[in-house]
Structures are given as C-alpha cells and as structure tokens.
Motif scaffolding. Sequence first.
Motif, mmCIF file in Angstrom:
data_model
loop_
_atom_site.group_PDB
_atom_site.id
_atom_site.type_symbol
_atom_site.label_atom_id
_atom_site.label_comp_id
_atom_site.label_asym_id
_atom_site.label_seq_id
_atom_site.Cartn_x
_atom_site.Cartn_y
_atom_site.Cartn_z
ATOM 1 N N PRO A 1 125.774 58.904 59.039
ATOM 2 C CA PRO A 1 126.471 59.152 60.370
ATOM 3 C C PRO A 1 127.460 58.161 60.924
ATOM 4 N N VAL A 2 127.574 56.996 60.284
ATOM 5 C CA VAL A 2 128.641 55.898 60.233
ATOM 6 C C VAL A 2 128.852 55.399 58.994
ATOM 7 N N PRO A 3 129.935 55.583 58.533
ATOM 8 C CA PRO A 3 130.366 55.217 57.023
ATOM 9 C C PRO A 3 130.368 53.767 57.042
ATOM 10 N N GLY A 4 129.982 53.375 55.903
ATOM 11 C CA GLY A 4 130.010 51.908 55.805
ATOM 12 C C GLY A 4 129.751 51.504 54.465
ATOM 13 N N HIS A 5 129.713 52.176 53.370
ATOM 14 C CA HIS A 5 129.402 52.173 51.925
ATOM 15 C C HIS A 5 129.913 53.156 51.097
ATOM 16 N N VAL B 1 109.990 55.490 71.302
ATOM 17 C CA VAL B 1 109.772 54.774 72.215
ATOM 18 C C VAL B 1 111.286 54.344 72.927
ATOM 19 N N ALA B 2 112.076 53.620 71.722
ATOM 20 C CA ALA B 2 112.999 52.908 71.929
ATOM 21 C C ALA B 2 114.078 53.938 72.326
ATOM 22 N N ARG B 3 114.193 55.283 72.012
ATOM 23 C CA ARG B 3 115.169 56.201 72.548
ATOM 24 C C ARG B 3 114.729 56.722 73.973
ATOM 25 N N ARG B 4 113.652 56.807 74.299
ATOM 26 C CA ARG B 4 113.169 56.938 75.748
ATOM 27 C C ARG B 4 113.769 55.789 76.569
ATOM 28 N N LEU B 5 113.445 54.652 76.277
ATOM 29 C CA LEU B 5 113.940 53.326 77.079
ATOM 30 C C LEU B 5 115.613 53.624 77.091
ATOM 31 N N ALA B 6 116.078 53.658 76.113
ATOM 32 C CA ALA B 6 117.562 53.848 76.073
ATOM 33 C C ALA B 6 118.197 55.025 77.057
ATOM 34 N N ASP B 7 117.409 56.083 77.141
ATOM 35 C CA ASP B 7 117.885 57.278 77.751
ATOM 36 C C ASP B 7 117.665 57.263 79.345
ATOM 37 N N ALA B 8 116.900 56.127 79.411
ATOM 38 C CA ALA B 8 116.455 56.273 80.752
ATOM 39 C C ALA B 8 117.595 55.683 82.006
ATOM 40 N N GLU C 1 123.901 52.999 69.924
ATOM 41 C CA GLU C 1 124.008 54.229 69.752
ATOM 42 C C GLU C 1 124.119 55.153 70.995
ATOM 43 N N ARG C 2 123.326 54.992 71.891
ATOM 44 C CA ARG C 2 123.304 55.715 73.180
ATOM 45 C C ARG C 2 124.699 55.381 73.762
ATOM 46 N N ARG C 3 125.380 54.356 73.953
ATOM 47 C CA ARG C 3 126.459 54.234 74.583
ATOM 48 C C ARG C 3 127.612 54.798 73.750
ATOM 49 N N ARG C 4 127.374 54.893 72.620
ATOM 50 C CA ARG C 4 128.452 55.659 71.728
ATOM 51 C C ARG C 4 128.508 57.008 71.867
ATOM 52 N N HIS C 5 127.559 57.732 72.281
ATOM 53 C CA HIS C 5 127.387 59.276 72.630
ATOM 54 C C HIS C 5 127.355 59.420 74.198
ATOM 55 N N ALA C 6 127.421 58.475 74.796
ATOM 56 C CA ALA C 6 127.284 58.747 76.414
ATOM 57 C C ALA C 6 128.641 59.547 76.700
#
Length: 319
Positions: free
Chosen positions: A50-54, A190-197, A314-319
């Motif tokens: 999803p994010v090129p780097g290599h 859990v991390a995604r639910r917290l970030a989406d709140a 990642e959440r901010r990137r897709h906000a």
Amino acid sequence: MSNSTPRLGRGRAPERVVVLGGTGFLGRNLCSALTAAGCEVTAVARRPPPVPGHRFRRFDVVAGGAAGLAGLLAEERATAVVNAAGVVWRGSDEEMTETNTALVDVLLDALALFEVSPRLIQLGTVYEYGNPAGAVDLREGTPAAPTSPYGRGKLRATEAVLARDGRAVVLRLSTAIGPGMPSESLLGSVARRLADADGPALVELPVLRGRGDFLDVRDIGDAVLAALRTPEAAGLINIGRGELTPVGDLVRRLIDVSGVTARVVTLATGGSRRTKGFEERRIVREVAGQVLGWAPRRSLTDALRTLWQDTSIERRRHA
C-alpha cells in the motif's frame, strides 16, 4: 540452474535478501529492518504494498511454480530467502492449512534447482506446538501436535523445510505486535476502533482468557538478521519473550497508550481460529541466545505504541 552470486559473509558484501510475503504484516516490517541493517531487499508478493518503500516484484509463488520462482531468485542474485508468506486470518480451514504448505513445497523445489542455493529462513509459529500433554515449557524438542488449521499448516511447512534443506533455519515465532497489524487480529482491530472514534470509543471484544507470549515485531527483525549473520545456524529455533502476558492487559495498555476514552464491552461469542487449541505455555528461547546471540530488546508497551502511532497515521491519511 546455478547462482553466480558469491556467498559473501558479513563485512564483505551486503546480503541480497528476497522476502516472500514482503507486503504483509511481518514481511513489511522485515523488509524495513533488513534494509536498515544494510541488506539489499526485494519484497515479493501477489499484491503491491500500500505504501511503496522497497524494491518490489509482483509474483504468485504457487501459480508461478518452482522454475518461475528459481528464475526470479536468480535475477535478483539472492543470497538468502526469508519466507514470511502464508495465510493467517482469511480463508477456510482447508485453505489455511493447504496454502501454508503449498507455497513452501514450491519454494523448496525452486531452491533444489540451484547448484548453490540461497539460504532459506522459514518463519514458523509457536502454534505448531498445540497443547502437548504435560508440557509447561515449550522447547524445540517438544513434540508438536497442533489442533488449529493454522498450526497444522505451518507445522507441515516446518517439517518439509527441515527434511529437505539441511542449511535452512526455521524461526518458530511467538505472536508479533507492531505497526501494520491486520484488522482481523485482536489488537489490530482495537487500534482501528480507537483511531476511528470521534469521541469515546466503544470496543466490543470476545471473552479474553489466559495469557500468551507476545513480541515486538522489530525484535523478530533482529532475529532474522541474526540468523542471516550466523551461517552455521540451522534447524529449529524458538523466538519469543519467554514470559506470559494476560491478553486483557495488552488491550488495556493499548487503550492507555492511545489516550482515547473507551468503553469495553465483552461479547459472549468470538475468538481466534489461529489460537484454537493453544493454552498457556512458556516459550523457552535458550537456543536463540546460544546459537544466534538473540534476545528481545523492546518492551510490549513500546510495541503497542508503534502499533497505535501507525494506525493513527493511517487514519489521518485516509481522512
């Protein structure tokens, strides 16, 4: 087929490492760790990152077959192959078992086509042990009897590697924590639910029983690098913290690290198909210390912090 790349040791030339499954959770983190250590890394997977780097090669190992994979390894002049590919969360029980086995069969057939093959590091899992009767501490010699499809498939792969490649290393890993954890995993969800709140988060969880051996994914990168730099190492090696942590404690620590106000609701159903049939067992890592000079260096709180930071970005990137 012959590999024209000289087998140079540490201090003479960088390892040229092909990471199969290089766009997955383990694979991406391994590519970063190996690149930072000076290796020349190529990530190989069916889908681009999803994010090129290599450096990336799109290739389906099972569909491409042994000859196709051998050609790719020759083109990359690989001195080592790390197999971080496999099915962990998605697919039926049969697919989970077979996919984790079929790719390794193709890989071993490909390596057999070389006069001097790249060195293989296979990533296994402590879930291969299952619940051996009477065992409290899990050592490399503990009989393996997995009861989950994930554990059965990974054990078949381990057995195939050890039977066919005397130079290979199988790193039997405990559960990794860190950036890029899939949403199907407990801590990743859990991390995604917290970030989406937008306000207080509602975190619905299955009943969290027991304790497990957890490890910062960066420590796994260190273990792979240690195996690359120890050419005499071969066979099965446990990679874990060697201590048990309550699963519920990790969830609470992740919420604390996030700083998000959360209400946790326990559901009566759910659970992981990966961990089915695996109860509390301590992973003994003495061999890793003796053979590789490896020990975990990072705390679980540090691992949770990198997971949260990555999820937030990642959440901010897709906000």
